[in-house]
Design an enzyme around this catalytic site. Sequence first.
Site: not given
Length: 652
Positions: A180-182
């Site tokens: 879950n990236e930025p």
Amino acid sequence: MIITPKKPLVYSDLRIKQIPEDLIYQIKSFERIPIDIFKDAEDGSRHIAHSIALAIKGKQQKGEKIVLGLATGSSPLKVYSELIRMHREEGLSFHNVVTFNLDEYYPILPDNIESYHYFMHEYLFNHIDIPGNQINIPDGNLKLEDVKEYCEMYEKKISMLGGIDIQLLGIGRTGHIGFNEPGSDKDSVTRLVSLDSLTRTDAQKDFGTFEKVPYRAITMGVKTILEAKEIYMMAWGQHKAEIARRATEDKPNSVVPSTFLQDHHQVRFCLDLAASEKLTRVKTPWKVGSCRWTDDLVCKAVIWLSQNINKPILKLTSSDYLEFGLNELILDRENAYKTNLYVFNKLQRTITGWPGGKPNTDDTHRPERSTPEKKRVIIFSPHPDDDVISMGGTFLRLVEQGHDVHVAYQTSGNIAVHDHDALRFLEFYEGINEKYALDNNIKDLLKAKKALKSKIGGNSQGIRNIKGMIRKGEAKAAAVFCGLEESNIHFLNLPFYETGAIKKKLVSKEDVKIVEDLLKKYKPHQVFAAGDLADPHGTHRVCLDVIFSAFNNLKKEKWIKDCWLWLYRGAWHEFSIDEIEMAVPLSPEELLKKRRAIYMHQSQKDRPPFPGEDNREFWQRAEERNRETAQTYRDLGFAEYEAIEAFKRWKL
Ligand code: F6R
């Protein structure tokens, strides 16, 4: 909400850091997630593994299954090896364990060695008694149109089993959890995502090149993770320090998805000392509460103040101290004048042009002893170029000042040579061989040549031998350039390194014995070693541990009491000023000479196979860093030097 850690922190081994003892006195904290700080990753991982084992056994007693959410990457490795150890030695069974992995690259085949399927079997599942049908890892080998339905099924399966009991998490340097990236939403569920380029850069070490790292992955969502009943997040090492601070001290936000964990009721963030160093309570404990003002802490605070308000130390006034919340410090040390003077003198005394000690002088306040006048010195270099990159100027001085200097290259460094370089050298060798008698190993060499030519390349034993020889030749050229005789140059080729891959073997007694034998043979008065905790492949760290173990085995030897161990930092980062105990200034000419020594490492020039994320060449990094240290000393009010190499003493 400010959360105070539930239990006081206990630091049994302070290693390089010396701050935490003061923290026991903290009364409040900036952290919004409960944090446990451990002396190192081994200690922290053991703690987590034992908590998991306890939960597994608890469920076994009730005849129930337990659902674990698992992570890959370097963070959980030691947790997994401890679980395997408990399975082997203590009979811990995993028959009632169901696992769900956080993520998998997409697209990727499960038997690809970079896949998380492969990883989980290699580091955990193949070594425990978990039934195969209780293992769940997102499938990276689906058709794109099937991914959505598959993700929904993954979510359903987790909830049908009653949800995840314990979730293990690493944290990426982007602040991601799972993938879950930025930008990931707090309500996100299992889905296909794009990977951030920093995440792909970090994965480059596994895939070989940036281009080979998939740009997508299937990951559990933030919501999926938050629904776990209990969460352990881990961060080990200095490279995680900044993101660990942001994850715990910033308010929840989607730029740093791990901040969403702050809303979880049962989460613990486990850090080692290196990863904790940017937390407010560690970096600037006086902002958090009352401190015990040890000499080291006084130094740290005064340097911080001086740098914050851009004033040399001797110009700091009582009102500067008051304004920045340090009135308690000057009360403890009487007044600003005395405090300034104390710190100034302490730092001034770290500066010396005599790294092996200045003969015939009073050495009470000098970093090194004046006797014996001529010392036996061993410089340990984890890779074949760390000696000149990190302490080339000091190396040159030690030789010039007449000490008996030896250099010991701990590993062959053979994986860090481009195939095209190996091919060039091989063809040269072949030419020589054709001219002068053919030797018996020519068949192996021809095989290696064929592989290199067909661009299969890689790191077969034959190819590694050639690459190792290239690095050996370069290291020798650099050491001779620094003034050493061949008899003082030692190639240790520690076995733990020889896998041909990024992942190394565990350190064995053989590694330690090799270092021990060298120390025993020369009985040095001074040893220099890379005290580097931020090397991306961990080789520096392992090499340091090998040296510590060797010293430990030799602690009863008489000569060891006279042996001082100095740590230097590798190409990746420098000591903070308050940690430095010996600062060796370099003149412009010396800096240039150091550059020439680094140039001898031709295979590492321009774009080496493992440059890290810094685009500068090694000589540039070294020079800029040494200049920066000199500039920092200057800004604090000391003489202006061209460059400074820094060292910290490790008290044996
Ligand atoms: C792995 C995962 C990632 C990693 C993170 C940290 O399954 O989901 O979030 O935990 O990238 O990686 P390491 O531990 O290698 O620093």
